[in-house]
Design an enzyme around this catalytic site. Structure first.
Site, PDB file in Angstrom:
ATOM      1  N   HIS A  28       0.839  -1.196   0.000  1.00 46.71           N
ATOM      2  CA  HIS A  28       0.000   0.000   0.000  1.00 46.71           C
ATOM      3  C   HIS A  28       0.879   1.253   0.000  1.00 46.71           C
ATOM      4  O   HIS A  28       1.820   1.361   0.787  1.00 46.71           O
ATOM      5  CB  HIS A  28      -0.896  -0.009   1.241  1.00 46.71           C
ATOM      6  CG  HIS A  28      -1.725   1.207   1.412  1.00 46.71           C
ATOM      7  ND1 HIS A  28      -1.711   1.968   2.562  1.00 46.71           N
ATOM      8  CD2 HIS A  28      -2.613   1.821   0.577  1.00 46.71           C
ATOM      9  CE1 HIS A  28      -2.551   2.975   2.440  1.00 46.71           C
ATOM     10  NE2 HIS A  28      -3.105   2.903   1.238  1.00 46.71           N
ATOM     11  N   HIS A  97       1.933  10.991  -0.403  1.00 44.36           N
ATOM     12  CA  HIS A  97       0.902  10.550   0.546  1.00 44.36           C
ATOM     13  C   HIS A  97       0.881  11.582   1.667  1.00 44.36           C
ATOM     14  O   HIS A  97       1.413  11.360   2.747  1.00 44.36           O
ATOM     15  CB  HIS A  97       1.206   9.154   1.101  1.00 44.36           C
ATOM     16  CG  HIS A  97       0.128   8.627   1.989  1.00 44.36           C
ATOM     17  ND1 HIS A  97       0.384   7.907   3.150  1.00 44.36           N
ATOM     18  CD2 HIS A  97      -1.231   8.720   1.907  1.00 44.36           C
ATOM     19  CE1 HIS A  97      -0.740   7.577   3.730  1.00 44.36           C
ATOM     20  NE2 HIS A  97      -1.755   8.056   3.001  1.00 44.36           N
TER      21      HIS A  97
END
Length: 318
Positions: A28, A97
């Site tokens: 992820h 992110h």
């Protein structure tokens, strides 16, 4: 079985199955290991993240990094599915992110070198989210990726995903599958659209609710599709506020421990429209925990598939 060659080491019967019918470990936000003390806020950063970063940048870094091992180490641990977020800045493309990581082609070069030296392995790149990108930026990224991977790409022209077996990919010299989601313009034929490989987002902050979501959402999978089970929680602002001295890694350890029984009871493999759907890709944070135990759990599920195929042959012979 060494994990850097686990696909090569599968029995021939499994290498003749589509990659959508194998159990595959995934990382992820795979490239967030590149986030460091110099990383700036990226376009996907929420308002609360921007506020916290102003006073506690170290705190934001702890909750933005979902991986601590590099692309090559992830590959050596057994990861074959990379979940990616990309943002544009100053006409260059970066992973992100909440914070910017490195330019996108630095780790992609490691992946390209890996598949060239491991021709019997196949890697799936899932370009999941894009930020601060215009149509022109998408066009440029399409061109750059096609040029970078060239003949290695297993494309929609090469056949369906159900025909994408490890043996066929080796024969065709194809070693990379690119999924390109949420594109505002028609996709080049070299890439696969979002509907070809669904990846439902749990958006849960508790493992109990996460497992229920994984079980329920798997029921929607179609036989001709790949599928991603996201084995990770999504911390809310309140969740993080009560865990100021924790990190996303400590949360990942807890998720792995509690989900281990559920993961290990799953079965990959082909199924018919009226059958109960089966698993494919498992996505996790910090895949290097305990020497990559998550990857071991997932890859070992393929032995169940081999046992089932042997059982099916026995039934046919009686």
């Amino acid at each position: 079985m060494t994990m850097d060659h686990w696909m090569r080491d599968l029995p021939s019967e499994l290498r003749d199955l589509s990659i959508i019918n194998l159990a595959i470990p995934g990382a992820h936000n795979a490239m967030t290991y590149g986030i460091n003390s110099k990383s700036e806020l990226s376009p996907d950063a929420e308002t609360s993240i921007r506020r916290w970063h102003r006073f506690f940048p170290c705190f934001v870094r702890r909750w933005s990094k979902t991986q601590s091992s590099g692309a090559l180490e992830q590959l050596e641990l057994g990861v074959r599915y990379f979940d990616l977020r990309i943002a544009q800045k100053d006409e260059k493309f970066y992973y992100c992110h909440g914070l910017f990581a490195m330019e996108i082609f630095e780790p992609l070069l490691e992946i390209r070198q890996f598949v060239d030296s491991h021709p019997e392995e196949v890697v799936i790149l899932d370009l999941q989210h894009f930020y601060a990108m215009t149509v022109a930026h998408h066009q440029q990224l399409h061109k750059d990726l096609i040029q970078f991977f060239a003949h290695r790409l297993y494309s929609t022209v090469d056949g369906s995903l159900k025909n994408c077996t490890l043996n066929r990919c080796l024969e065709m010299q194809r070693s990379v599958v690119v999924i390109y989601r949420r594109c505002p313009i028609p996709l080049p034929l070299r890439f696969w659209p979002s509907y070809a490989w669904p990846t439902p987002w749990p958006n849960k902050a508790s493992v109990k609710k996460l497992q229920s979501f994984l079980e329920d959402s798997l029921l929607s999978r179609q036989p001709q599709q790949g599928y991603v089970s996201q084995c990770l929680i999504t911390p809310t602002g309140r969740y993080i506020a009560f865990r100021l001295f924790f990190t996303l890694k400590s949360t990942a350890k807890r998720v792995d421990k509690k989900l281990q029984p559920w993961i290990q009871e799953q079965i990959p493999g082909p199924f018919k429209p009226n059958d109960e759907p089966r698993v494919n890709v498992f996505l996790a944070d910090f895949v290097n925990l305990k020497d990559g135990q998550f990857c071991d759990w997932v890859v070992n599920l393929n032995t169940k598939l081999l046992e089932q195929l042997a059982g099916d042959r026995d039934l046919e012979s009686t």
